[in-house]
Design a protein around this motif. Structure first.
Motif, PDB file in Angstrom:
ATOM      1  N   LEU A   3      50.459 -19.973  38.169  1.00 37.60           N
ATOM      2  CA  LEU A   3      50.926 -20.903  39.186  1.00 37.60           C
ATOM      3  C   LEU A   3      50.121 -20.717  40.459  1.00 37.60           C
ATOM      4  CD1 LEU A   3      54.779 -20.391  38.765  1.00 37.60           C
ATOM      5  CD2 LEU A   3      53.450 -22.324  37.953  1.00 37.60           C
ATOM      6  N   TYR A   4      49.642 -21.824  40.995  1.00 39.63           N
ATOM      7  CA  TYR A   4      48.961 -21.816  42.284  1.00 39.63           C
ATOM      8  C   TYR A   4      49.950 -22.362  43.303  1.00 39.63           C
ATOM      9  CZ  TYR A   4      45.916 -23.471  46.039  1.00 39.63           C
ATOM     10  OH  TYR A   4      45.345 -23.720  47.256  1.00 39.63           O
ATOM     11  N   LEU A   5      50.150 -21.644  44.406  1.00 40.97           N
ATOM     12  CA  LEU A   5      51.062 -22.077  45.469  1.00 40.97           C
ATOM     13  C   LEU A   5      50.291 -22.146  46.778  1.00 40.97           C
ATOM     14  CD1 LEU A   5      52.867 -19.960  43.522  1.00 40.97           C
ATOM     15  CD2 LEU A   5      54.609 -20.876  45.002  1.00 40.97           C
ATOM     16  N   GLU A  11      47.884 -19.303  50.577  1.00 42.08           N
ATOM     17  CA  GLU A  11      47.820 -19.693  49.184  1.00 42.08           C
ATOM     18  C   GLU A  11      47.735 -18.470  48.289  1.00 42.08           C
ATOM     19  OE1 GLU A  11      44.341 -22.119  48.714  1.00 42.08           O
ATOM     20  OE2 GLU A  11      42.987 -20.503  49.215  1.00 42.08           O
ATOM     21  N   THR A  12      48.153 -18.651  47.041  1.00 40.93           N
ATOM     22  CA  THR A  12      48.098 -17.556  46.089  1.00 40.93           C
ATOM     23  C   THR A  12      48.053 -18.112  44.678  1.00 40.93           C
ATOM     24  OG1 THR A  12      49.107 -15.473  45.414  1.00 40.93           O
ATOM     25  CG2 THR A  12      50.600 -17.280  45.866  1.00 40.93           C
ATOM     26  N   LEU A  73      39.037 -17.948  42.219  1.00 44.19           N
ATOM     27  CA  LEU A  73      37.703 -18.541  42.204  1.00 44.19           C
ATOM     28  C   LEU A  73      37.596 -19.576  41.076  1.00 44.19           C
ATOM     29  CD1 LEU A  73      34.863 -18.594  43.420  1.00 44.19           C
ATOM     30  CD2 LEU A  73      34.229 -16.809  41.789  1.00 44.19           C
ATOM     31  N   ASP A  74      38.113 -19.240  39.897  1.00 37.31           N
ATOM     32  CA  ASP A  74      38.099 -20.197  38.795  1.00 37.31           C
ATOM     33  C   ASP A  74      38.900 -21.446  39.149  1.00 37.31           C
ATOM     34  OD1 ASP A  74      36.585 -18.472  37.305  1.00 37.31           O
ATOM     35  OD2 ASP A  74      38.250 -17.770  36.042  1.00 37.31           O
ATOM     36  N   PHE A  75      40.037 -21.260  39.780  1.00 42.04           N
ATOM     37  CA  PHE A  75      40.862 -22.394  40.173  1.00 42.04           C
ATOM     38  C   PHE A  75      40.125 -23.275  41.183  1.00 42.04           C
ATOM     39  CE2 PHE A  75      43.992 -24.411  42.959  1.00 42.04           C
ATOM     40  CZ  PHE A  75      44.704 -25.135  42.028  1.00 42.04           C
ATOM     41  N   ALA A  80      39.142 -24.182  34.960  1.00 43.81           N
ATOM     42  CA  ALA A  80      40.230 -24.111  33.973  1.00 43.81           C
ATOM     43  C   ALA A  80      41.037 -25.396  33.949  1.00 43.81           C
ATOM     44  CB  ALA A  80      41.129 -22.928  34.289  1.00 43.81           C
ATOM     45  N   LEU A  81      40.332 -26.522  34.016  1.00 46.52           N
ATOM     46  CA  LEU A  81      41.051 -27.794  33.953  1.00 46.52           C
ATOM     47  C   LEU A  81      41.685 -27.935  32.581  1.00 46.52           C
ATOM     48  CD1 LEU A  81      38.621 -30.280  35.688  1.00 46.52           C
ATOM     49  CD2 LEU A  81      40.752 -29.359  36.561  1.00 46.52           C
TER      50      LEU A  81
END
Length: 182
Positions: A3-5, A11-12, A73-75, A80-81
Motif C-alpha cells: 500500500l502506498y499512502l 508518503e510511505t 523507487l519502483d513505485f 510494478a504497474l
C-alpha cells in the motif's frame, strides 16, 4: 500486495494494513478512528485496484493506492504497474454485436434511417439554426456501413456543410436488411 499512502508531502510504502495505520496515526490531522481503520482493512482485502481517497477536511484528502512495487523507487518509476494481458487482449478483441452487424457483407436492399442536426435558414431572422431531422431511405448497398456511407455522401451534397451527422455505430443510425437485389 503493498500500500502506498500519501498526505501532502508525507508518503510511505507499506506491506500491510497495520503499518499503514501506524503511519496514519503519526499524522495528527487525520484523526484515525475505528471506522477509518475498518474501511482501510476492507479496501486492502478487496479485489479493487483503483486508488482510494479519504477526506480529512473540506478539500483535503489522503490517498491509498494498492501496488505490486517492492520499493518506493519502483513505485515512483512505475515499474510494478498491474497489468492483466489476458483481460486487455480480451477487451481489445471484443466486438459488439451491432458493430459486427454493421460490417457484415450482404449485397441487397437496405432500409435505413438517420437522425441528424441539419442547419437551416430562419427566414424571419435571417439567421441559421440546427434542426433535428429524420431521414429514411431505401438503398442498394453491400453492408450496413456501406449504406451509412452512401447516405452521408448523399446528404453532404444536399445540406449545409455545418450540419452534424451521427456515427454509424451510434443510436441515431438504424438499418435493416431487406433482401438481395435482382
Amino acid at each position: 500486495m503493498n500500500l502506498y499512502l500519501r498526505y501532502f508531502d508525507k508518503e510511505t510504502l507499506v506491506s500491510n494494513v497495520d503499518e499503514a495505520l501506524i503511519f496514519l496515526a503519526s499524522i495528527p490531522e487525520i484523526g484515525l478512528n475505528a471506522e477509518l481503520e475498518a474501511d482501510l482493512r476492507d479496501y486492502a482485502g478487496s479485489d479493487v485496484y483503483y486508488p482510494k481517497r479519504y477526506k480529512v477536511r473540506p478539500r483535503v484528502y489522503f490517498i491509498v493506492i494498492k501496488t505490486e512495487a517492492a520499493t518506493m523507487l519502483d513505485f515512483k518509476q512505475k515499474k510494478a504497474l498491474r497489468s492483466n494481458p489476458t483481460s486487455e487482449r480480451a477487451h481489445r478483441d471484443v466486438i459488439t454485436p451491432s458493430m459486427a452487424r454493421l460490417s457484415e457483407i450482404h449485397d441487397g436492399w437496405y432500409e435505413s434511417s438517420i437522425d441528424f442536426k441539419r442547419v437551416v435558414l430562419v427566414p424571419t431572422t435571417g439567421k441559421h439554426e440546427y434542426r433535428d431531422t429524420h431521414f429514411v431511405v431505401f438503398c442498394k448497398a453491400n453492408s450496413g456501413l456501406d449504406c451509412y456511407n452512401r447516405i452521408i455522401d448523399h446528404l453532404q451534397s444536399r445540406v449545409d456543410g455545418r450540419s452534424q451527422f451521427p456515427s454509424a455505430k451510434g443510436k441515431n443510425f438504424k438499418f435493416r436488411y431487406l433482401g438481395r437485389w435482382k
